[in-house]
Write a protein that holds these residues in place. Sequence first.
Motif, PDB file in Angstrom:
ATOM      1  N   MET A   1      -9.534   4.580   2.030  1.00  0.00           N
ATOM      2  CA  MET A   1      -8.358   4.309   1.450  1.00  0.00           C
ATOM      3  C   MET A   1      -7.133   3.789   2.532  1.00  0.00           C
ATOM      4  N   LEU A   2      -7.219   4.305   3.647  1.00  0.00           N
ATOM      5  CA  LEU A   2      -6.378   3.626   4.769  1.00  0.00           C
ATOM      6  C   LEU A   2      -6.511   2.322   4.784  1.00  0.00           C
ATOM      7  N   VAL A   3      -7.878   1.975   4.967  1.00  0.00           N
ATOM      8  CA  VAL A   3      -8.202   0.432   5.106  1.00  0.00           C
ATOM      9  C   VAL A   3      -7.479  -0.386   3.815  1.00  0.00           C
ATOM     10  N   SER A   4      -7.789   0.463   2.961  1.00  0.00           N
ATOM     11  CA  SER A   4      -7.391  -0.280   1.488  1.00  0.00           C
ATOM     12  C   SER A   4      -5.868  -0.594   1.585  1.00  0.00           C
ATOM     13  N   VAL A   5      -5.007   0.404   1.865  1.00  0.00           N
ATOM     14  CA  VAL A   5      -3.756   0.405   2.079  1.00  0.00           C
ATOM     15  C   VAL A   5      -3.115  -0.806   2.947  1.00  0.00           C
ATOM     16  N   THR A   6      -3.865  -0.872   4.021  1.00  0.00           N
ATOM     17  CA  THR A   6      -3.329  -1.888   5.088  1.00  0.00           C
ATOM     18  C   THR A   6      -4.166  -3.340   4.279  1.00  0.00           C
ATOM     19  N   GLU A   7      -5.003  -3.445   3.630  1.00  0.00           N
ATOM     20  CA  GLU A   7      -5.371  -4.750   3.344  1.00  0.00           C
ATOM     21  C   GLU A   7      -4.513  -5.113   2.352  1.00  0.00           C
ATOM     22  N   ARG A   8      -4.044  -4.224   1.447  1.00  0.00           N
ATOM     23  CA  ARG A   8      -3.390  -4.559   0.070  1.00  0.00           C
ATOM     24  C   ARG A   8      -1.599  -4.512   0.584  1.00  0.00           C
ATOM     25  N   THR A   9      -1.275  -4.303   1.721  1.00  0.00           N
ATOM     26  CA  THR A   9       0.190  -4.197   1.972  1.00  0.00           C
ATOM     27  C   THR A   9       0.880  -5.249   1.219  1.00  0.00           C
TER      28      THR A   9
ATOM     29  N   ASP B   1       5.219   5.273  -8.158  1.00  0.00           N
ATOM     30  CA  ASP B   1       4.215   4.511  -8.760  1.00  0.00           C
ATOM     31  C   ASP B   1       3.077   4.087  -7.955  1.00  0.00           C
ATOM     32  N   VAL B   2       3.522   3.625  -6.733  1.00  0.00           N
ATOM     33  CA  VAL B   2       2.531   3.260  -5.702  1.00  0.00           C
ATOM     34  C   VAL B   2       1.566   4.463  -5.308  1.00  0.00           C
ATOM     35  N   GLN B   3       2.304   5.517  -5.095  1.00  0.00           N
ATOM     36  CA  GLN B   3       1.511   6.439  -4.478  1.00  0.00           C
ATOM     37  C   GLN B   3       0.609   7.208  -5.811  1.00  0.00           C
ATOM     38  N   MET B   4       1.235   7.363  -6.633  1.00  0.00           N
ATOM     39  CA  MET B   4       0.131   7.482  -7.979  1.00  0.00           C
ATOM     40  C   MET B   4      -0.960   6.649  -7.975  1.00  0.00           C
ATOM     41  N   GLN B   5      -0.729   5.348  -7.724  1.00  0.00           N
ATOM     42  CA  GLN B   5      -1.884   4.339  -7.857  1.00  0.00           C
ATOM     43  C   GLN B   5      -2.935   4.493  -6.827  1.00  0.00           C
ATOM     44  N   PHE B   6      -2.630   4.770  -5.771  1.00  0.00           N
ATOM     45  CA  PHE B   6      -3.612   4.945  -4.544  1.00  0.00           C
ATOM     46  C   PHE B   6      -4.102   6.324  -4.636  1.00  0.00           C
TER      47      PHE B   6
ATOM     48  N   ALA C   1     -10.239  17.781  -6.088  1.00  0.00           N
ATOM     49  CA  ALA C   1      -9.755  18.248  -5.128  1.00  0.00           C
ATOM     50  C   ALA C   1      -9.927  17.498  -3.798  1.00  0.00           C
ATOM     51  N   VAL C   2     -11.245  17.037  -3.589  1.00  0.00           N
ATOM     52  CA  VAL C   2     -11.348  16.236  -2.350  1.00  0.00           C
ATOM     53  C   VAL C   2     -10.563  15.084  -2.365  1.00  0.00           C
ATOM     54  N   GLY C   3     -10.665  14.436  -3.613  1.00  0.00           N
ATOM     55  CA  GLY C   3      -9.854  13.041  -3.769  1.00  0.00           C
ATOM     56  C   GLY C   3      -8.660  13.275  -3.521  1.00  0.00           C
ATOM     57  N   ILE C   4      -7.887  14.192  -3.959  1.00  0.00           N
ATOM     58  CA  ILE C   4      -6.396  14.536  -3.960  1.00  0.00           C
ATOM     59  C   ILE C   4      -6.121  14.898  -2.551  1.00  0.00           C
ATOM     60  N   PHE C   5      -6.860  15.782  -2.216  1.00  0.00           N
ATOM     61  CA  PHE C   5      -6.441  16.126  -0.523  1.00  0.00           C
ATOM     62  C   PHE C   5      -6.622  14.853   0.493  1.00  0.00           C
ATOM     63  N   PHE C   6      -7.676  14.256   0.297  1.00  0.00           N
ATOM     64  CA  PHE C   6      -8.036  13.125   1.345  1.00  0.00           C
ATOM     65  C   PHE C   6      -7.275  11.992   0.884  1.00  0.00           C
ATOM     66  N   GLY C   7      -6.981  11.637  -0.096  1.00  0.00           N
ATOM     67  CA  GLY C   7      -6.201  10.774  -0.893  1.00  0.00           C
ATOM     68  C   GLY C   7      -4.845  10.401  -0.644  1.00  0.00           C
ATOM     69  N   PHE C   8      -4.155  11.739  -0.424  1.00  0.00           N
ATOM     70  CA  PHE C   8      -2.769  11.961  -0.422  1.00  0.00           C
ATOM     71  C   PHE C   8      -2.104  11.320   0.950  1.00  0.00           C
TER      72      PHE C   8
ATOM     73  N   PRO D   1      -3.236   8.643   2.721  1.00  0.00           N
ATOM     74  CA  PRO D   1      -2.994   7.277   2.421  1.00  0.00           C
ATOM     75  C   PRO D   1      -2.257   6.717   1.484  1.00  0.00           C
ATOM     76  N   ALA D   2      -2.030   7.280   0.456  1.00  0.00           N
ATOM     77  CA  ALA D   2      -1.182   7.137  -0.757  1.00  0.00           C
ATOM     78  C   ALA D   2       0.284   7.181  -0.323  1.00  0.00           C
ATOM     79  N   ARG D   3       0.560   8.393   0.451  1.00  0.00           N
ATOM     80  CA  ARG D   3       1.950   8.537   0.953  1.00  0.00           C
ATOM     81  C   ARG D   3       2.209   7.364   1.794  1.00  0.00           C
ATOM     82  N   LYS D   4       1.412   6.999   2.631  1.00  0.00           N
ATOM     83  CA  LYS D   4       1.592   5.873   3.600  1.00  0.00           C
ATOM     84  C   LYS D   4       1.922   4.713   2.643  1.00  0.00           C
ATOM     85  N   ALA D   5       1.211   4.228   1.729  1.00  0.00           N
ATOM     86  CA  ALA D   5       1.364   3.120   0.536  1.00  0.00           C
ATOM     87  C   ALA D   5       2.798   3.123   0.175  1.00  0.00           C
TER      88      ALA D   5
END
Lengths: 279, 405
Positions: free
Chosen positions: B302-310, B325-330, B380-387, B389-393
């Motif tokens: 997800m971190l890679v994806s956020v960078t790629e899709r800056t 909106d952006v946070q939710m998307q990621f 739960a894993v998705g929410i925890f570990f996705g949070f 990167p999504a915040r970063k985006a």
Amino acid sequence: MTNPKGPSVEESAAATMEPSAITSLDGAVIHLENVHKTYDLGEVQVHALRGVSLEIAASEFVAVMGASGSGKSTLMNILGCLDRPTRGRYLLEGTDVSQLSKVELARISNRKLGFVFQQFNLLARTSALENVELPTVYAGLTPQERELRARESLERVGLADRAQHYPSQLSGGQQQRVAIARALVNRPAILLADEPTGNLDSHTAVEIMDILQRLNQEEGLTVVLVTHEHDIAQYARRALEFRDGKLQRDAPVRDRWVAREVLPTLPSLDEEDAEDAAK
Amino acid sequence: MDFWNTLRLALRALARNKLRSSLTMLGIIIGVGAVIATVSIGQGAEYLVQQGIQSMGTNAVFIAAGSGRPGGARMGFWAVKTLTIDDMNAIVREVPLIREAAPAVVGRVQVVYQNQNWNTGITGTTPNYFRIRNWPVQAGSIFGQDEVDSAANVCLLGTTVSRILFGEENPVGKQIRIGQLPFRVVGVLESKGQSVMGDDQDDRIFAPYTTVQRKISGITWIQFINASAISREASTAAVAPITALLRERHRIRPGEDEDFFVRTQSDVADLADQTQRVMTLLLGSIASVSLLVGGIGIMNIMLVSVTERTREIGVRMAVGATESDVQMQFLVEAVALSMSGGLVGIIVGLIGSALISNFLAWPTLISVKAIITAAIFSVAVGIFFGFYPARKAAQLDPIEALRYE
Ligand SMILES: Nc1ncnc2c1ncn2[C@@H]1O[C@H](COP(=O)(O)OP(=O)(O)O)[C@@H](O)[C@H]1O
Ligand SMILES: [Mg+2]
């Protein structure tokens, strides 16, 4: 456009009224008042804008000129609500933007403003239609309304037949027209274009200017266009000249060019035909 | 932006990088799959154990000849001749906590009916054995005390033996041969399934213990006593008096090892519980490690994806996407990734346990609880570990993002 009493009237009004309730007295859609923008880089401070005051009325076509680094993009970012002034006030259709939350700013740039960039900034591997739909998604329209609006918008830039093409299948000029269609899809009052012709050849550039002129003339769209080419600025009605973050000259364009008349005189590149043949 | 749009967007983004998405999901798939498979195997095992414990009888106390202690002098029940029917009678008489008891004399025999031939186990006992073990007949009747007294040639068949020798035929009243001796079949027992040890309890025939002692094994002692206590508590409490009584009767001096051992139903149940606990702990560690690894994989991608899709993020913000909106998307993208992994993992686990029960003949029990837990945990894993990167985006500056090369 100069209003000698302007600042003093505004200031006295500000003293007695809620800042967000202040409305421009002369119906300007854009009203900047002593706007500063300073980038603090720790050791040095970059003064990108130093006290810019200006008004743009509805249905104007303004070219923002100036050398590289003179603050044109900074101005556009502030006008587009992507950034806030360090100092000074910006009223957009009478609303003091500095008072708004981030969510409200996003709402405004979504509904009232359309952006066109030098690098087109279309989403790759996403059809022209869906690129154009993007702002409507955040406006909360239904899928049916979204598609209807997007098709209508593509029609306005003459690309109705390329709806399903991906950006990689379109020429630069076509991509920029898709970007314009995207900027128009939520029917904004103001179109902000930062060097929209910077990546295009001169013939295609004039085609883009033709679209912008027609939108301005026929639909009353307010257009603010950044360019450093005098040839492009000639299509506007008013030119602003920036230098070192200051507005140095503000004058109507004399002997304004009309793109529709210029186009036939240019050597035809037949860019699109050549591209179509290549496929 | 509404949820369905966000979801559609997320699924499309994942579909765009199919290989990458699948590799990222692999950690979750393996983790969830392994857990689902092992849980259903473990549940199958537990089911067997429970069945076995139930099949011992109500408030059962089990006394066997020989040494039950792994460290002590090992003597198999077949080698020890000291346990007798008198011992059993003494226990019933002198230990009030014991309601009743039945002896067991076991051996292996060849049984023949017409041209059918089968090698099976035989248990010699008394009629109350079947009451103690809650084991009724499905056809015919249990032999009587007078047939025990007279060492009559009568027998009961387990369902497996009945099926092999008689097929669809009704065995009751028929004559079979056990070794060289003719026996009359008086009944067929109901099916009891597998024992705690996993062997088929229905592959066995039963006859009066006197008959087995005198005519088949040629012995005077017995090997087991199946007793029934008056209550569950009594079954545990009876162990000490039984042990004391038998030590005295067998003249075992203090300090000497016993030549018998006593087990209760709750001993076996405790052992099973303990095994289950260890199993659960083991599964829990496998699950958490693999979910952790899978989660880190998701965060990384997800971190890679956020960078790629800056730039894409910048465009979205410029056309009106809010931070949320952006946070939710990621976030939805990360959850879609982990949840798909979880779903595939569940399917893989189910297929795996089906294969195991097919090819290893090991019963598996699908645990709905495990499936639901796995699904919840993968979300739960998705929410925890996705949070993060999504915040970063969401916190990207749109101007910077638009300029990003
Ligand atoms: N994010 C930023 N951080 C620091 N300095 C900046 C940043 N953005 C712009 N500047 C500086 O502000 C000045 C004006 O930039 P810009 O508005 O991009 O000029 P133009 O678009 O006219 O070329 C330049 O000196 C530039 O280096
Ligand atoms: Mg610039």
